[in-house]
Design a protein around this motif. Structure first.
Motif, PDB file in Angstrom:
ATOM      1  N   CYS A  37       0.894  -0.991   0.139  1.00 12.77           N
ATOM      2  CA  CYS A  37      -0.082   0.117  -0.049  1.00 12.77           C
ATOM      3  C   CYS A  37       0.922   1.248  -0.016  1.00 12.77           C
ATOM      4  O   CYS A  37       1.840   1.461   0.794  1.00 12.77           O
ATOM      5  CB  CYS A  37      -0.904  -0.019   1.163  1.00 12.77           C
ATOM      6  SG  CYS A  37      -1.719   1.448   1.540  1.00 12.77           S
ATOM      7  N   ASN A  39       0.260   4.132   1.153  1.00  7.78           N
ATOM      8  CA  ASN A  39       0.010   4.763   2.425  1.00  7.78           C
ATOM      9  C   ASN A  39       0.779   4.269   3.415  1.00  7.78           C
ATOM     10  O   ASN A  39       0.984   4.615   4.662  1.00  7.78           O
ATOM     11  CB  ASN A  39      -1.128   5.023   2.428  1.00  7.78           C
ATOM     12  CG  ASN A  39      -1.515   6.032   3.688  1.00  7.78           C
ATOM     13  OD1 ASN A  39      -0.673   7.088   3.653  1.00  7.78           O
ATOM     14  ND2 ASN A  39      -2.427   6.104   4.135  1.00  7.78           N
ATOM     15  N   ARG A  40       1.752   2.952   3.185  1.00  2.62           N
ATOM     16  CA  ARG A  40       2.247   2.449   4.290  1.00  2.62           C
ATOM     17  C   ARG A  40       3.965   2.167   3.811  1.00  2.62           C
ATOM     18  O   ARG A  40       4.889   2.277   4.527  1.00  2.62           O
ATOM     19  CB  ARG A  40       1.800   0.886   4.258  1.00  2.62           C
ATOM     20  CG  ARG A  40       0.511   0.880   5.114  1.00  2.62           C
ATOM     21  CD  ARG A  40       0.138  -0.617   4.874  1.00  2.62           C
ATOM     22  NE  ARG A  40      -1.115  -0.780   5.901  1.00  2.62           N
ATOM     23  CZ  ARG A  40      -0.830  -0.943   7.107  1.00  2.62           C
ATOM     24  NH1 ARG A  40       0.234  -1.195   7.613  1.00  2.62           N
ATOM     25  NH2 ARG A  40      -2.315  -1.154   7.925  1.00  2.62           N
ATOM     26  N   GLY A  48      -0.050   4.110   7.374  1.00  2.00           N
ATOM     27  CA  GLY A  48      -1.350   3.736   6.736  1.00  2.00           C
ATOM     28  C   GLY A  48      -2.356   4.601   7.579  1.00  2.00           C
ATOM     29  O   GLY A  48      -2.158   5.427   8.209  1.00  2.00           O
ATOM     30  N   TYR A  51      -7.314   3.806  11.061  1.00  3.49           N
ATOM     31  CA  TYR A  51      -8.186   2.581  11.424  1.00  3.49           C
ATOM     32  C   TYR A  51      -7.641   1.169  10.745  1.00  3.49           C
ATOM     33  O   TYR A  51      -8.367   0.031  11.109  1.00  3.49           O
ATOM     34  CB  TYR A  51      -9.515   3.059  10.815  1.00  3.49           C
ATOM     35  CG  TYR A  51      -9.502   2.987   9.281  1.00  3.49           C
ATOM     36  CD1 TYR A  51      -9.714   2.150   8.520  1.00  3.49           C
ATOM     37  CD2 TYR A  51      -9.438   4.461   8.750  1.00  3.49           C
ATOM     38  CE1 TYR A  51      -9.778   2.255   7.053  1.00  3.49           C
ATOM     39  CE2 TYR A  51      -9.486   4.587   7.604  1.00  3.49           C
ATOM     40  CZ  TYR A  51      -9.646   3.458   6.623  1.00  3.49           C
ATOM     41  OH  TYR A  51      -9.368   3.709   5.340  1.00  3.49           O
ATOM     42  N   CYS A  52      -6.677   1.121  10.068  1.00  2.00           N
ATOM     43  CA  CYS A  52      -6.362  -0.089   9.325  1.00  2.00           C
ATOM     44  C   CYS A  52      -5.514  -1.088   9.800  1.00  2.00           C
ATOM     45  O   CYS A  52      -4.233  -0.666  10.621  1.00  2.00           O
ATOM     46  CB  CYS A  52      -5.657   0.469   8.038  1.00  2.00           C
ATOM     47  SG  CYS A  52      -5.183  -0.839   7.019  1.00  2.00           S
ATOM     48  N   ASN A  54      -4.888  -3.992   7.868  1.00  2.00           N
ATOM     49  CA  ASN A  54      -5.372  -4.993   6.556  1.00  2.00           C
ATOM     50  C   ASN A  54      -5.130  -6.321   6.667  1.00  2.00           C
ATOM     51  O   ASN A  54      -5.811  -7.287   6.263  1.00  2.00           O
ATOM     52  CB  ASN A  54      -4.843  -4.218   5.436  1.00  2.00           C
ATOM     53  CG  ASN A  54      -5.628  -4.387   4.309  1.00  2.00           C
ATOM     54  OD1 ASN A  54      -5.959  -5.612   3.872  1.00  2.00           O
ATOM     55  ND2 ASN A  54      -5.864  -3.274   3.583  1.00  2.00           N
ATOM     56  N   TYR A  96      -4.865  -4.583   0.557  1.00  2.00           N
ATOM     57  CA  TYR A  96      -4.019  -3.432   0.333  1.00  2.00           C
ATOM     58  C   TYR A  96      -4.418  -2.724  -1.265  1.00  2.00           C
ATOM     59  O   TYR A  96      -5.550  -2.650  -1.290  1.00  2.00           O
ATOM     60  CB  TYR A  96      -2.391  -3.835   0.162  1.00  2.00           C
ATOM     61  CG  TYR A  96      -2.081  -4.253   1.534  1.00  2.00           C
ATOM     62  CD1 TYR A  96      -1.798  -3.409   2.763  1.00  2.00           C
ATOM     63  CD2 TYR A  96      -1.860  -5.521   1.820  1.00  2.00           C
ATOM     64  CE1 TYR A  96      -1.291  -3.694   3.787  1.00  2.00           C
ATOM     65  CE2 TYR A  96      -1.455  -6.152   2.989  1.00  2.00           C
ATOM     66  CZ  TYR A  96      -1.207  -5.110   4.217  1.00  2.00           C
ATOM     67  OH  TYR A  96      -0.813  -5.594   5.194  1.00  2.00           O
ATOM     68  N   ARG A 167      -5.204   9.706   5.565  1.00  2.00           N
ATOM     69  CA  ARG A 167      -5.449   8.621   4.117  1.00  2.00           C
ATOM     70  C   ARG A 167      -4.618   8.931   2.972  1.00  2.00           C
ATOM     71  O   ARG A 167      -4.339   8.144   2.205  1.00  2.00           O
ATOM     72  CB  ARG A 167      -7.073   9.045   3.957  1.00  2.00           C
ATOM     73  CG  ARG A 167      -7.666   8.280   2.609  1.00  2.00           C
ATOM     74  CD  ARG A 167      -8.047   6.909   2.855  1.00  2.00           C
ATOM     75  NE  ARG A 167      -8.239   6.426   1.706  1.00  2.00           N
ATOM     76  CZ  ARG A 167      -8.230   4.932   1.549  1.00  2.00           C
ATOM     77  NH1 ARG A 167      -8.028   4.339   2.584  1.00  2.00           N
ATOM     78  NH2 ARG A 167      -8.489   4.469   0.471  1.00  2.00           N
TER      79      ARG A 167
HETATM   80  S1  SF4 Z   1      -6.847   1.061   4.262  1.00  2.00           S
HETATM   81 FE1  SF4 Z   1      -6.019   0.744   2.512  1.00  2.00          FE
HETATM   82  S2  SF4 Z   1      -4.935   2.611   1.811  1.00  2.00           S
HETATM   83 FE2  SF4 Z   1      -5.214   2.412   4.088  1.00  2.00          FE
HETATM   84  S3  SF4 Z   1      -3.329   1.904   5.074  1.00  2.00           S
HETATM   85 FE3  SF4 Z   1      -4.766   0.359   4.932  1.00  2.00          FE
HETATM   86  S4  SF4 Z   1      -4.467  -0.833   3.042  1.00  2.00           S
HETATM   87 FE4  SF4 Z   1      -3.587   1.070   2.986  1.00  2.00          FE
END
Ligand code: SF4
Length: 314
Positions: A37, A39-40, A48, A51-52, A54, A96, A167
């Protein structure tokens, strides 16, 4: 009464859409192709979304160490043994961001799915900032051979919220990519969360017109659930009043009122999320399964003599 989507359910259901589109019973198979991802991994951010977590929710046959072809084979066997035989399958690339790689890599990953004769289509979960013109052209080409759905995590229409949850993209980016994907002729799905920090019912109803104008085909709604080990768990401990956690009864009441104003052309794939209770930091809904929640929502719509879009445009 038959509603404009062509059946007697009080909402435009994904189940009905699949029946109409494929003419039989379609089973979704979750596949983990081993994407990361942005964002990670530092491309867009690190850490990330708040709230995630994953990694927590994949079925046992679905491990990125196994090839996509192997996961599909095992997934089909698993479902055949366990449930009523399906007439076809959709591969759901959920974990992801499943377009976060160069185009050549995407071709390598998605080709085995296309080559499986039992597969009717692929559903690709991703972020709006992980798609571009070149990739859309590739998916549009695939779409000529099989059903291709691109499912974007939007989560909120408010940039202030998107920033609070780390986000890493704006609502305008999402809006633009949804438009491009739809114009490329692909099925577009969207995912939203109710309960993110700073948001409340007044805001969701105020923002509904923005949602209703999006050129999406299907939609998933989730109530916010706080997962153990996430940043949001800590945030909830520190500032519980900024986060809107629904009780089930409150959520059912809210979502029915919301759906009454929702664009009736949107196919609803989910009204609520379902996280195994062992992953939850706070579990106010108990052990209840999604199909029971769905029955309650349908019952409430019936009780209200209401349906999706009853108040749309009024
Ligand atoms: S919710 Fe999706 S975009 Fe956000 S950190 Fe988790 S995998 Fe990445």
């Amino acid at each position: 009464m038959t509603y404009i989507w062509g059946d007697e359910r009080r909402y435009n259901s994904y189940k009905h859409f699949l029946q109409q589109r494929f003419g039989g019973r379609i089973q979704k198979l979750t596949v983990d192709a081993g994407f990361s991802c942005p964002n990670r991994d530092g491309t867009v951010g690190t850490g990330g979304c708040t709230y995630c977590l994953n990694d927590a929710f994949n079925p046992s046959y679905c491990l990125p160490e196994k090839s996509v072809a192997q996961q599909l084979k095992e997934g089909i066997e698993f479902h055949r043994n366990r449930y009523r035989r399906a007439d076809g399958y959709l591969a759901y690339f959920q974990a992801y961001s499943n377009t976060h790689a160069p185009l050549e890599k995407l071709r390598e990953i998605y080709q085995p799915a296309i080559n499986n004769p039992l597969l009717k289509g692929i559903v690709i979960g991703t972020r709006p900032d992980c798609m571009d013109r070149e990739k859309l052209d590739y998916f549009a080409e695939l779409n000529e051979k099989m059903f291709v759905s691109i499912e974007y995590g939007i989560e909120s229409t408010l940039n202030e919220t998107l920033s609070k949850i780390n986000r890493g993209h704006s609502f305008e980016q999402a809006e633009e990519m949804i438009g491009e994907t739809s114009r490329a002729g692909l099925h577009v799905g969207a995912h939203f969360i109710f309960g993110l920090p700073g948001e409340n019912e007044d805001i969701w109803f105020r923002e509904l017109q923005k949602m209703n104008r999006l050129p999406i085909h299907s939609i998933k709604f989730h109530q916010l659930q706080i997962i153990k080990g996430t940043k949001m768990e800590q945030e909830f401990k520190d500032t519980p009043n900024t986060i809107h956690l629904f009780t089930m009864d409150r959520y059912i009441d809210f979502i029915c009122r919301y759906v009454e104003q929702l664009n009736p052309t949107f196919i609803i794939e989910r009204f609520a999320g379902e996280v195994p209770p062992r992953f939850l930091a706070i579990n106010s809904w108990g052990e209840i399964r999604y199909d029971v929640v769905l029955q309650k929502i349908e019952k409430e719509l019936e009780h209200r003599e209401s349906y999706q879009g009853k108040l749309y445009g009024l």
